[in-house]
Design an enzyme around this catalytic site. Structure first.
Site, short mmCIF file in Angstrom:
data_model
loop_
_atom_site.label_atom_id
_atom_site.label_comp_id
_atom_site.label_asym_id
_atom_site.label_seq_id
_atom_site.Cartn_x
_atom_site.Cartn_y
_atom_site.Cartn_z
N GLN A 124 0.86 -1.19 0.00
CA GLN A 124 0.00 0.00 0.00
C GLN A 124 0.89 1.24 0.00
O GLN A 124 1.73 1.40 0.89
CB GLN A 124 -0.87 -0.01 1.26
CG GLN A 124 -1.82 1.17 1.37
CD GLN A 124 -2.40 1.31 2.77
OE1 GLN A 124 -1.90 0.72 3.72
NE2 GLN A 124 -3.46 2.08 2.89
N SER A 127 0.72 6.68 2.31
CA SER A 127 1.33 7.70 3.16
C SER A 127 2.50 8.38 2.48
O SER A 127 3.22 7.77 1.67
CB SER A 127 1.83 7.06 4.46
OG SER A 127 0.79 6.42 5.13
N SER A 159 4.32 -1.06 4.20
CA SER A 159 4.58 -2.37 4.81
C SER A 159 5.00 -3.38 3.75
O SER A 159 4.32 -3.55 2.73
CB SER A 159 3.33 -2.89 5.51
OG SER A 159 3.00 -2.06 6.59
N GLU A 243 -10.99 -2.08 6.08
CA GLU A 243 -9.76 -2.40 6.79
C GLU A 243 -9.96 -2.23 8.29
O GLU A 243 -9.69 -3.13 9.09
CB GLU A 243 -8.63 -1.49 6.31
CG GLU A 243 -7.30 -1.81 6.97
CD GLU A 243 -6.21 -0.79 6.67
OE1 GLU A 243 -6.54 0.37 6.38
OE2 GLU A 243 -5.04 -1.15 6.75
N ASN A 364 -5.42 6.35 16.31
CA ASN A 364 -6.59 6.31 17.19
C ASN A 364 -7.09 7.70 17.56
O ASN A 364 -8.28 7.88 17.83
CB ASN A 364 -6.25 5.50 18.45
CG ASN A 364 -6.26 4.00 18.14
OD1 ASN A 364 -6.31 3.61 16.97
ND2 ASN A 364 -6.21 3.18 19.17
N GLU A 365 -6.19 8.71 17.53
CA GLU A 365 -6.68 10.08 17.78
C GLU A 365 -7.67 10.47 16.68
O GLU A 365 -8.74 11.04 16.95
CB GLU A 365 -5.51 11.08 17.79
CG GLU A 365 -4.57 10.99 19.00
CD GLU A 365 -3.55 9.86 18.88
OE1 GLU A 365 -3.48 9.20 17.83
OE2 GLU A 365 -2.80 9.64 19.86
C1 FAD Z 1 3.56 -0.50 11.38
C2 FAD Z 1 3.02 0.50 10.39
C3 FAD Z 1 2.67 0.07 9.12
C4 FAD Z 1 2.21 1.00 8.16
N1 FAD Z 1 1.95 0.53 6.90
C5 FAD Z 1 1.58 1.41 5.95
C6 FAD Z 1 1.41 0.98 4.59
O1 FAD Z 1 1.58 -0.20 4.27
N2 FAD Z 1 1.10 1.90 3.65
C7 FAD Z 1 0.89 3.21 3.95
O2 FAD Z 1 0.56 3.97 3.05
N3 FAD Z 1 1.05 3.67 5.23
C8 FAD Z 1 1.38 2.80 6.22
N4 FAD Z 1 1.59 3.25 7.53
C9 FAD Z 1 1.44 4.68 7.81
C10 FAD Z 1 0.26 5.03 8.69
O3 FAD Z 1 -0.94 4.94 7.99
C11 FAD Z 1 0.53 6.45 9.24
O4 FAD Z 1 1.65 6.35 10.10
C12 FAD Z 1 -0.65 7.02 10.01
O5 FAD Z 1 -1.72 7.28 9.14
C13 FAD Z 1 -0.27 8.31 10.77
O6 FAD Z 1 0.33 9.23 9.91
P1 FAD Z 1 1.74 9.92 10.28
O7 FAD Z 1 2.70 8.83 10.62
O8 FAD Z 1 2.08 10.84 9.16
O9 FAD Z 1 1.48 10.74 11.61
P2 FAD Z 1 0.83 12.19 11.72
O10 FAD Z 1 -0.36 12.28 10.86
O11 FAD Z 1 1.92 13.20 11.51
O12 FAD Z 1 0.37 12.21 13.23
C14 FAD Z 1 1.27 12.40 14.33
C15 FAD Z 1 0.41 12.45 15.61
O13 FAD Z 1 -0.47 13.58 15.57
C16 FAD Z 1 -1.83 13.15 15.72
N5 FAD Z 1 -2.72 13.97 14.88
C17 FAD Z 1 -2.51 14.31 13.58
N6 FAD Z 1 -3.57 15.03 13.12
C18 FAD Z 1 -4.46 15.11 14.16
C19 FAD Z 1 -5.75 15.70 14.32
N7 FAD Z 1 -6.35 16.34 13.31
N8 FAD Z 1 -6.38 15.57 15.52
C20 FAD Z 1 -5.79 14.90 16.55
N9 FAD Z 1 -4.57 14.32 16.46
C21 FAD Z 1 -3.91 14.42 15.29
C22 FAD Z 1 -1.83 11.70 15.23
O14 FAD Z 1 -2.94 11.01 15.75
C23 FAD Z 1 -0.50 11.21 15.76
O15 FAD Z 1 -0.58 10.86 17.11
C24 FAD Z 1 2.05 2.36 8.50
C25 FAD Z 1 2.37 2.79 9.80
C26 FAD Z 1 2.87 1.89 10.73
C27 FAD Z 1 3.23 2.41 12.11
#
Ligand code: FAD
Length: 383
Positions: A124, A127, A159, A243, A364-365
């Site tokens: 996928q 991100s 992943s 999902e 989860n947020e």
């Molecule tokens: C083990 C693992 C596997 C993954 N696999 C894939 C994959 O296969 N393909 C893929 O595309 N992505 C994948 N991801 C990415 C995943 O979907 C993102 O990490 C996730 O959506 C969070 O985005 P970010 O890391 O940019 O964090 P951010 O969006 O920068 O968030 C950082 C923190 O701020 C909080 N936050 C952000 N905006 C808000 C808001 N509006 N209100 C309240 N809180 C907020 C978040 O909840 C989090 O705690 C994977 C992630 C992990 C950890």
């Protein structure tokens, strides 16, 4: 709720017998390593040969055409048998529902059978470094060219992309308009195509399969666009509910883990410190939680079967299973004491992975925001 619907017992018995005869006696190496990835691909082919890889898909694509309840039954048996993790899960859980809802017949016939057999394993690519929770702000582009599109940009946190064959993602193909969700297109591409660089991202457990992708004028033919150009957001969102709500974490996984925990509790209950009532209560909570999740999922499946969609309620599921998974593993580690800290203990490996549960598939947020706004009707928070 009648959980013993017509045909279930026979289907369960058939699945159980097949798994008993075929699940490898020794666990396969981790699917996050090159060797383990290949071993898990071979396991997908074994499942597929007897039509167990995608039981709920139509027969023409390699499935058995059974309903969602039978799929849940299969999952329960699968985990109870200690069968290998599914290296095809991104394709099966995310891309396949998208294809069933939005692809052309030609695309389904081309993509689904090879996905079912493990011949093509999907990553996928949603991100980006600056676009996770706020996915609609993504910047990777697809520019129109003769007969297709040229992809440029960077995707991250993908992943198993280090070893996968193809990827699906959303790309900016037009102006944002008043909202960033506009002008996005859903595409499939080869990870071995010219212009793709795949770079592994180090993980806490040291396994090398997690990766980021650099895309430099990567050609994608028109036939690999899913749905209409510009409709990528709507298409992507129609499948995330699957999902979070149902397919990513079926109750079978937690029922089997809770059963393992209970066995471990019984084995240690004779120890001098085995009468820790607080720990005993946590074990009981884990067993109750797995059962509650099973019933809740069957209720959701009943709604699915009646033609309803799960929608925002999938966020309830996602928050529940991700927090439950951590609590379950913490209980197991506390029960094991210092032995649980050994690097090769299943529980400690599972714990490290469980910690990522509140982040992937939408944090989860964000899920709590969705629950507050869409299910409880609370005012929108300030962002
Ligand atoms: C083990 C693992 C596997 C993954 N696999 C894939 C994959 O296969 N393909 C893929 O595309 N992505 C994948 N991801 C990415 C995943 O979907 C993102 O990490 C996730 O959506 C969070 O985005 P970010 O890391 O940019 O964090 P951010 O969006 O920068 O968030 C950082 C923190 O701020 C909080 N936050 C952000 N905006 C808000 C808001 N509006 N209100 C309240 N809180 C907020 C978040 O909840 C989090 O705690 C994977 C992630 C992990 C950890």
């Amino acid at each position: 709720m009648d959980l013993d619907h017509a045909g279930e017992a026979a289907f369960r018995a058939e699945a159980r017998a097949w798994l008993a005869a075929n699940v490898p006696a020794e666990p396969l190496p981790s699917l996050e390593t090159e060797k383990g990835f290949a071993a898990h691909r071979a396991w997908e082919a074994r499942l597929h040969a007897d039509r167990w890889s995608v039981v709920s898909w139509p027969r023409e694509y390699g499935g058995r055409g059974v309903d969602i309840f039978s799929w849940l039954v299969f999952e329960e048996e699968y985990y109870a048998a200690g069968a290998p993790g599914r290296v095809s899960q991104n394709g099966i859980n995310l891309l396949a529902p998208t294809l069933f809802d939005h692809a052309t017949e030609e695309q389904r016939a081309r993509v689904l059978p090879a996905m079912a057999s493990g011949e093509v394993i999907w990553a996928q690519a949603w991100s980006e470094p600056e676009s996770g929770s706020d996915l609609a702000s993504l910047k990777s582009r697809a520019l129109r060219t003769d007969g297709g599109w040229l992809l440029s940009g960077q995707k991250t946190w993908s992943s198993r992309a280090a070893f996968a064959d193809r990827a699906f993602g959303i790309f900016r193909t037009g102006p944002e308009g008043p909202r960033p969700h506009q002008g996005l297109t859903y595409l499939m591409f080869d990870l071995s195509a010219p212009g793709v660089t795949v770079r592994p991202i180090g993980r806490l457990d040291g396994k090398p399969a997690f990766a980021e992708l650099f895309l430099d004028d990567v050609f994608v033919p028109d036939g690999d666009v899913i749905g209409e150009p510009g409709q990528g957001w709507r298409i992507a969102m129609s499948t995330t509910g699957n999902e979070r709500g149902l397919t990513l974490r079926s109750p079978g996984r937690f029922l089997a883990a809770a059963e393992r925990l209970l066995r471990q509790w019984r084995a240690t209950a004779e120890r001098p410190d085995g009468h820790d009532t607080a720990l005993r209560d946590r074990v009981a909570d884990a067993v109750i939680g797995a059962r509650a999740y099973q019933l809740f999922t069957y209720a959701n499946a009943s709604r699915f079967a009646a033609g309803e969609s799960i929608g925002a309620e999938s966020s309830l599921n996602k928050v529940f299973w991700s927090e439950y998974d951590i609590a379950l593993h913490e209980t197991a580690l506390d029960l094991l004491g210092p032995a649980g800290e050994l690097a090769d203990s299943d529980w400690s490996e599972g714990y490290v992975f469980a910690l990522a549960g509140p982040i992937y598939a939408g944090t989860n947020e964000i899920q709590r925001d969705i629950i507050a706004e869409r299910l409880l009707g609370l005012p929108k928070g300030r962002r």
